[in-house]
Design a protein around this motif. Structure first.
Motif, PDB file in Angstrom:
ATOM      1  N   LEU A 151       0.722  -1.472   0.170  1.00 47.13           N
ATOM      2  CA  LEU A 151      -0.062   0.089  -0.207  1.00 47.13           C
ATOM      3  C   LEU A 151       0.459   1.390   0.031  1.00 47.13           C
ATOM      4  N   ASP A 152       0.863   2.217  -1.370  1.00 45.49           N
ATOM      5  CA  ASP A 152       1.306   3.725  -1.171  1.00 45.49           C
ATOM      6  C   ASP A 152       0.516   4.601  -0.714  1.00 45.49           C
ATOM      7  N   GLU A 153       0.686   5.396   0.101  1.00 48.85           N
ATOM      8  CA  GLU A 153      -0.123   6.403   0.898  1.00 48.85           C
ATOM      9  C   GLU A 153      -1.429   6.176   0.727  1.00 48.85           C
ATOM     10  N   PRO A 154      -1.681   5.066   1.247  1.00 49.79           N
ATOM     11  CA  PRO A 154      -3.703   3.841   1.391  1.00 49.79           C
ATOM     12  C   PRO A 154      -4.173   5.095   1.460  1.00 49.79           C
ATOM     13  N   LEU A 155      -4.042   6.243   2.963  1.00 54.07           N
ATOM     14  CA  LEU A 155      -5.073   7.340   3.402  1.00 54.07           C
ATOM     15  C   LEU A 155      -5.337   8.365   2.606  1.00 54.07           C
ATOM     16  N   GLU A 156      -4.300   9.070   1.422  1.00 54.02           N
ATOM     17  CA  GLU A 156      -4.316   9.341   0.833  1.00 54.02           C
ATOM     18  C   GLU A 156      -5.540  10.096  -0.193  1.00 54.02           C
ATOM     19  N   ALA A 157      -6.658  11.216   0.713  1.00 54.44           N
ATOM     20  CA  ALA A 157      -7.061  11.424  -0.301  1.00 54.44           C
ATOM     21  C   ALA A 157      -8.732  11.003   0.306  1.00 54.44           C
ATOM     22  N   MET A 158      -8.785  10.094   1.353  1.00 53.45           N
ATOM     23  CA  MET A 158      -9.739   9.221   1.720  1.00 53.45           C
ATOM     24  C   MET A 158     -10.042  10.734   2.548  1.00 53.45           C
ATOM     25  N   ASP A 159     -11.607  10.184   2.319  1.00 51.38           N
ATOM     26  CA  ASP A 159     -12.047  11.411   4.071  1.00 51.38           C
ATOM     27  C   ASP A 159     -12.134  10.227   5.539  1.00 51.38           C
ATOM     28  N   ARG A 160     -12.510  10.709   6.265  1.00 50.62           N
ATOM     29  CA  ARG A 160     -12.084  10.357   8.015  1.00 50.62           C
ATOM     30  C   ARG A 160     -13.534   9.066   7.972  1.00 50.62           C
TER      31      ARG A 160
END
Length: 236
Positions: A151-160
């Motif tokens: 996983l490469d920056e999996p939380l990027e651009a994800m909402d809460r």
């Protein structure tokens, strides 16, 4: 288990990554280092997106370039910048993943629902926003319960809500003895999950374990490694 032996990878004459030996076992491992250190290159090599100039990369004991079908059967890669064929529909992309992993097509439909893309299976990839494309790639990772996750920056651009769900999912799959390697600068959600860190300095990865038991000490050390300001010496 992700295994690298004698790996060198170059862009032209420039060596981007060199690794004599690296074994990343089950659990959550954080892939850390400053921008340009070689983290994404390491993930691409482990995912079989890039072929090493020399050396071997194996997933679960299977060489990625000699025993490709077996190596990729339980492997899922979520890049930072999703690169999907633009004219295929989302449903077609996930249907292909289902076939490759021996899963019914309905698994792709359920995966789309899981990431909040219900009803978008008939849309072409080029019709999706970048955030929706990232979710579509994540949906592909859910199919067939792969046991090696990159996983490469999996939380990027994800909402809460999606960030919370993803963190919970990573917790669950790691508890089932999956090998999860996460490149991230957003370390806080993973501090208490991480078993070890792989710190990349100028293209050379170093496996560091165990991590401190105290969470405050662990967070401080991981943050320093992520910024490239701490020496790569064992915390134990």
């Amino acid at each position: 288990m992700i295994t690298l032996r004698g790996v060198r990878f170059s862009y032209g004459r420039a060596v981007a990554l060199q690794c004599d030996a690296l074994d990343v076992g089950p659990g959550v491992s954080l892939l850390l280092g400053p921008n340009g250190a070689g983290k994404s290159t390491l993930l691409k090599l482990a995912a079989g997106v890039e072929q090493p100039t020399s050396g071997t990369v194996a997933i679960g004991g299977h060489d990625l370039w000699r025993d490709e079908v077996a190596a990729r059967a339980s492997l899922a890669y979520v890049p930072e910048h999703p690169d999907l064929t633009p004219y295929a529909t989302v449903g077609e992309v996930l249907g292909l993943v289902c076939r490759l992993r021996g899963r019914p097509v309905d698994d792709g439909v359920r995966a789309l629902s899981t990431v909040g893309l219900d009803g978008l299976g008939d849309r072409s990839v080029r019709e999706l926003s970048m955030g929706q494309r990232r979710r579509a790639v994540l949906a592909a990772a859910f199919i067939g319960e792969p046991t090696t996750l990159l996983l490469d920056e999996p939380l990027e651009a994800m909402d809460r809500a999606m960030r919370t769900w993803l963190t919970s999912w990573i917790t669950d799959v790691s508890a089932r003895s999956a090998t999860v390697l996460i490149a991230t600068h957003d370390i806080d959600p993973f501090v208490d999950l991480a078993s070890r860190a792989v710190v990349v300095t100028r293209g050379v990865p170093d496996l560091l374990e165990p991590l401190p038991v105290d969470l405050a000490d662990r967070r401080s050390l991981l943050d320093a490694w992520a910024r490239g300001v701490a020496p790569t010496t064992s915390p134990g």
